[in-house]
Design an enzyme around this catalytic site. Structure first.
Site, short mmCIF file in Angstrom:
data_model
loop_
_atom_site.label_atom_id
_atom_site.label_comp_id
_atom_site.label_asym_id
_atom_site.label_seq_id
_atom_site.Cartn_x
_atom_site.Cartn_y
_atom_site.Cartn_z
N LEU A 1 0.90 -1.19 -0.02
CA LEU A 1 0.07 -0.09 -0.09
C LEU A 1 0.89 1.16 -0.08
O LEU A 1 1.86 1.35 0.71
CB LEU A 1 -0.76 -0.05 1.39
CG LEU A 1 -1.74 -0.91 1.39
CD1 LEU A 1 -2.62 -1.12 2.54
CD2 LEU A 1 -2.92 -0.96 0.15
N ASP A 2 0.75 2.20 -0.98
CA ASP A 2 1.68 3.26 -1.00
C ASP A 2 1.46 4.15 0.54
O ASP A 2 0.51 3.98 1.07
CB ASP A 2 1.56 4.18 -2.20
CG ASP A 2 0.08 4.84 -2.49
OD1 ASP A 2 -0.46 5.30 -1.49
OD2 ASP A 2 -0.60 4.64 -3.53
N TYR A 3 2.33 5.11 0.47
CA TYR A 3 2.48 6.03 1.58
C TYR A 3 1.38 6.87 1.87
O TYR A 3 0.96 6.76 3.12
CB TYR A 3 3.73 7.12 1.15
CG TYR A 3 4.26 7.59 2.27
CD1 TYR A 3 5.10 7.11 3.24
CD2 TYR A 3 3.99 9.15 2.61
CE1 TYR A 3 5.81 7.96 4.33
CE2 TYR A 3 4.44 9.79 3.67
CZ TYR A 3 5.50 9.16 4.56
OH TYR A 3 5.75 9.86 5.49
#
Length: 251
Positions: free
Chosen positions: A104-106
């Site tokens: 999951l991205d930042y």
């Protein structure tokens, strides 16, 4: 295996069959423990027991770890970060060695599976198995019927056409909307890029479901062990996927 467990659970964890199918194997007399047929569904397996199915030995299941995390915003999906940013590894500090399944991205929060089961992780991420992921997206503007249709039929992205998604509009406000979208691919920033391609930037994004795992009321930054029911559902991904056409619909 550190303690006695039910025979059907032993077979399921060993990847032989689902619990239901394991019960059928037991009832049919095809399973033995230490050379004796085991026909009782509630039979327990001791750590030192030898289990066989149709005469073939079954290796004891490894003691593996399966955790569900609600990844917070501003945390990177890695166990260690050379840039010194906060990581999911820090949130599971002191637990058995695990790694995140996918990313999951930042700026995306939500359901993240962590495990030390490498075989299962590979299958969950392989495109052939098409594991569904559901995201709740707050987007700018309102989706038109044509834009919903485009999402369901598949959006052209710079790295190729994305497969059709399931779309459900939950709320519409003056300048923004809340949408649930389910995809079965795992491209980098895919959901964000799909909405950007139709002119609706994402303002907030949370993954609420990963395969059979639902985020529910798990607070941000918290981790819990999977339930037995969730583990059984995940084990089904060890078997080849059924060959059936996928359908998409507006709910």
């Amino acid at each position: 295996m550190q303690q006695s467990i039910r025979l059907n659970k032993f077979l399921a964890r060993a990847g032989v069959a689902s619990r239901r199918h394991a019960d059928e194997l037991i009832a049919a007399g095809r399973v033995s423990i230490d050379g004796k047929a085991a026909r009782e569904l509630g039979t327990m397996v001791e750590p030192a027991s030898e289990v066989r199915v149709d005469g073939a030995p079954v290796a004891p299941p490894e003691e593996l770890t399966y955790l569900l995390m609600n990844k917070p915003l501003g945390v990177v999906t890695t166990m260690h970060d050379p840039q010194g940013r906060r990581t999911v590894g820090q949130l599971v500090n002191g637990r058995p060695r695990v790694f995140p399944v996918g990313r999951l991205d930042y700026a995306t929060a939500g359901a993240l599976l962590l495990t030390d089961d490498g075989e299962l992780a590979h299958r969950l991420l392989h495109p052939r198995f098409g594991v569904d992921k559901t995201y709740r997206a707050e987007i700018g503007g309102r989706l038109s019927p044509d834009e919903v249709r485009r999402l369901m039929e598949g959006i052209s992205l710079e790295d190729g056409r994305a497969a059709g998604a399931k779309v459900r509009v939950l709320a519409v406000r003056r300048e923004r909307s809340v949408v649930d979208v389910t995809i079965h691919e795992g491209r980098n920033r895919q959901v964000r890029r799909m909405f950007e391609a139709i002119g609706h930037p994402i303002l907030a994004l949370t993954r609420t479901r990963f395969g059979p795992l639902r985020l529910g009321s798990l607070p941000a930054g918290h981790v819990r062990a999977l339930t037995e029911k969730e583990l059984e559902a995940l084990q089904r991904h060890r078997r080849p996927p059924a060959q059936s056409p996928r359908t998409n619909r507006l709910r």
